[in-house]
Every structure is written in structure tokens, then in C-alpha cells.
Design a protein around this motif. Structure first.
Motif, PDB file in Angstrom:
ATOM      1  N   ALA A   1       0.834  -1.205   0.000  1.00  0.00           N
ATOM      2  CA  ALA A   1       0.000   0.000   0.000  1.00  0.00           C
ATOM      3  C   ALA A   1       0.870   1.257   0.000  1.00  0.00           C
ATOM      4  O   ALA A   1       0.606   2.211  -0.734  1.00  0.00           O
ATOM      5  N   CYS A   2       1.918   1.247   0.812  1.00  0.00           N
ATOM      6  CA  CYS A   2       2.817   2.402   0.881  1.00  0.00           C
ATOM      7  C   CYS A   2       3.486   2.659  -0.469  1.00  0.00           C
ATOM      8  O   CYS A   2       3.591   3.802  -0.907  1.00  0.00           O
ATOM      9  N   ALA A   3       3.925   1.599  -1.134  1.00  0.00           N
ATOM     10  CA  ALA A   3       4.572   1.757  -2.434  1.00  0.00           C
ATOM     11  C   ALA A   3       3.594   2.317  -3.472  1.00  0.00           C
ATOM     12  O   ALA A   3       3.940   3.216  -4.247  1.00  0.00           O
ATOM     13  N   ILE A   4       2.363   1.816  -3.474  1.00  0.00           N
ATOM     14  CA  ILE A   4       1.359   2.294  -4.433  1.00  0.00           C
ATOM     15  C   ILE A   4       1.075   3.774  -4.221  1.00  0.00           C
ATOM     16  O   ILE A   4       1.107   4.577  -5.162  1.00  0.00           O
ATOM     17  N   VAL A   5       0.788   4.161  -2.992  1.00  0.00           N
ATOM     18  CA  VAL A   5       0.422   5.554  -2.698  1.00  0.00           C
ATOM     19  C   VAL A   5       1.621   6.481  -2.930  1.00  0.00           C
ATOM     20  O   VAL A   5       1.477   7.552  -3.530  1.00  0.00           O
ATOM     21  N   SER A   6       2.800   6.077  -2.472  1.00  0.00           N
ATOM     22  CA  SER A   6       3.996   6.914  -2.635  1.00  0.00           C
ATOM     23  C   SER A   6       4.305   7.154  -4.107  1.00  0.00           C
ATOM     24  O   SER A   6       4.606   8.283  -4.518  1.00  0.00           O
ATOM     25  N   HIS A   7       4.229   6.102  -4.899  1.00  0.00           N
ATOM     26  CA  HIS A   7       4.523   6.240  -6.323  1.00  0.00           C
ATOM     27  C   HIS A   7       3.490   7.125  -7.001  1.00  0.00           C
ATOM     28  O   HIS A   7       3.835   8.015  -7.783  1.00  0.00           O
ATOM     29  N   HIS A   8       2.218   6.909  -6.690  1.00  0.00           N
ATOM     30  CA  HIS A   8       1.152   7.723  -7.285  1.00  0.00           C
ATOM     31  C   HIS A   8       1.327   9.202  -6.922  1.00  0.00           C
ATOM     32  O   HIS A   8       1.242  10.073  -7.789  1.00  0.00           O
ATOM     33  N   ALA A   9       1.583   9.471  -5.657  1.00  0.00           N
ATOM     34  CA  ALA A   9       1.762  10.862  -5.211  1.00  0.00           C
ATOM     35  C   ALA A   9       2.989  11.486  -5.875  1.00  0.00           C
ATOM     36  O   ALA A   9       2.943  12.636  -6.322  1.00  0.00           O
ATOM     37  N   GLY A  10       4.081  10.747  -5.919  1.00  0.00           N
ATOM     38  CA  GLY A  10       5.299  11.265  -6.537  1.00  0.00           C
ATOM     39  C   GLY A  10       5.117  11.562  -8.016  1.00  0.00           C
ATOM     40  O   GLY A  10       5.618  12.578  -8.524  1.00  0.00           O
ATOM     41  N   LEU A  11       4.395  10.699  -8.730  1.00  0.00           N
ATOM     42  CA  LEU A  11       4.117  10.964 -10.145  1.00  0.00           C
ATOM     43  C   LEU A  11       3.298  12.242 -10.294  1.00  0.00           C
ATOM     44  O   LEU A  11       3.604  13.091 -11.135  1.00  0.00           O
ATOM     45  N   GLN A  12       2.261  12.361  -9.474  1.00  0.00           N
ATOM     46  CA  GLN A  12       1.400  13.542  -9.552  1.00  0.00           C
ATOM     47  C   GLN A  12       2.171  14.822  -9.255  1.00  0.00           C
ATOM     48  O   GLN A  12       1.962  15.854  -9.894  1.00  0.00           O
ATOM     49  N   LEU A  13       3.093  14.756  -8.294  1.00  0.00           N
ATOM     50  CA  LEU A  13       3.894  15.925  -7.924  1.00  0.00           C
ATOM     51  C   LEU A  13       5.107  16.116  -8.855  1.00  0.00           C
ATOM     52  O   LEU A  13       5.888  17.035  -8.659  1.00  0.00           O
ATOM     53  N   GLN A  14       5.231  15.227  -9.829  1.00  0.00           N
ATOM     54  CA  GLN A  14       6.332  15.261 -10.807  1.00  0.00           C
ATOM     55  C   GLN A  14       7.702  15.205 -10.126  1.00  0.00           C
ATOM     56  O   GLN A  14       8.630  15.915 -10.496  1.00  0.00           O
ATOM     57  N   LEU A  15       7.796  14.313  -9.118  1.00  0.00           N
ATOM     58  CA  LEU A  15       9.066  14.122  -8.432  1.00  0.00           C
ATOM     59  C   LEU A  15       9.973  13.187  -9.214  1.00  0.00           C
ATOM     60  O   LEU A  15      11.171  13.155  -8.997  1.00  0.00           O
ATOM     61  N   TRP A  16       9.415  12.401 -10.137  1.00  0.00           N
ATOM     62  CA  TRP A  16      10.199  11.532 -11.003  1.00  0.00           C
ATOM     63  C   TRP A  16       9.486  11.354 -12.324  1.00  0.00           C
ATOM     64  O   TRP A  16       8.380  11.703 -12.520  1.00  0.00           O
TER      65      TRP A  16
END
Length: 164
Positions: free
Chosen positions: A149-164
């Protein structure tokens, strides 16, 4: 101790299972996200299972440990939003709009986020699971593994924030 401002961070409220925490630390190392652990922990920070799950990535994790939830909140740089992640009663991950400074808060493996902690969150989000169990826990999957769950949410948030 005041934490350094970052675009996104992960926090675990009273984690209980060393391999989950180790896997989350590895995810945080991979995504460059700070990880906060809020005590009491269900294990020693020196636990061999915790070290093994994190492999040799621990030196790459920006780790902080807080003796309780209030201490954690007092250490956060402002502004921040506390986004509670829960299997129930939250806004869908897909419709959640993340902001710079958000803190992704995950609860204990056995009970999740207690109501007293949920009430202090600015928002609660839920990962939609089309094959989830009913409210009585029957007929499907009750929840995702905490580290997944942490990996899914972290990746989704990071994509949205354009961190990677």
C-alpha cells in the motif's frame, strides 16, 4: 528536532512487523522519500529482520524516529498536510490531489489508524480494491500488505507531484 522540508514524506504510526518496515524503508530509499517511525514500535530498530528486509539500503534512508504522535507533529516543517492512508472511509487515491509538503501516514498492520489519529488528518485516502471484502471481512481481500500500500500511494503521489 525539526525535520527538513521535502515535497513528500512517509510516516508509519506504531508499525509492528519488521519486514514491512524494512520494505517500506527500501521503497523510501528508491524514491528519495524521508521515512518517519512513530513509537512505540513492535520491534527493535536493530532487529535483524528489519535490517534484512531493507537489505543494504538503510544508509540511503532519511530516517527519523519519534517517541509519540505529538512529537512527530511538532517536528514537521510547515506547511504540511497529513494524509491518512486507510482501507476504509477515505477519498479514492485516483481523485486525491497531492500538494508539496504532504505527509503520507500509514497505520499499524493490525488495527490501521486509530480514530483519534484519523481525526487529526487533513484527509483520508483509500486505494480502491475491486475485489475487497465486505465490511464484515467476508467475500474478498480485507486489505493490502502495508508495504505494498505504501509503495502504491507513494509512487502515485510522486508521479502527480512530478518528483520523477
Amino acid at each position: 528536532m525539526t525535520l527538513v522540508s521535502t515535497p513528500l514524506r512517509v510516516a508509519l504510526f506504531e508499525p509492528r512487523i519488521p519486514p514491512n518496515t524494512g520494505n517500506i524503508a527500501r521503497t523510501c530509499a528508491a524514491f528519495g522519500l524521508p521515512l518517519a517511525l512513530i513509537e512505540p514500535l513492535g520491534f527493535s530498530i536493530d532487529d535483524r529482520h528489519l535490517r534484512r528486509a531493507g537489505l543494504d539500503y538503510w544508509p540511503h534512508v532519511d530516517l527519523s524516529v519519534h517517541h509519540d504522535f505529538d512529537h512527530f507533529l511538532n517536528c514537521l516543517p510547515t506547511p504540511f498536510r497529513l494524509i491518512g492512508c486507510s482501507r476504509r472511509g477515505g477519498q479514492s487515491l485516483q481523485t486525491t490531489r497531492f500538494l508539496q509538503g504532504d505527509v503520507l501516514l500509514f497505520g499499524r498492520e493490525d488495527i490501521g489508524l486509530p480514530d483519534s489519529i484519523r481525526q487529526q488528518c487533513d484527509q483520508i485516502l483509500t486505494i480502491p480494491m475491486p475485489c475487497s471484502a465486505a465490511d464484515d471481512g467476508q467475500g474478498g481481500v480485507r486489505s493490502l500488505n502495508l508495504s505494498v500500500a505504501c509503495a502504491i500511494v507513494s509512487h502515485h503521489a510522486g508521479l502527480q507531484l512530478q518528483l520523477w
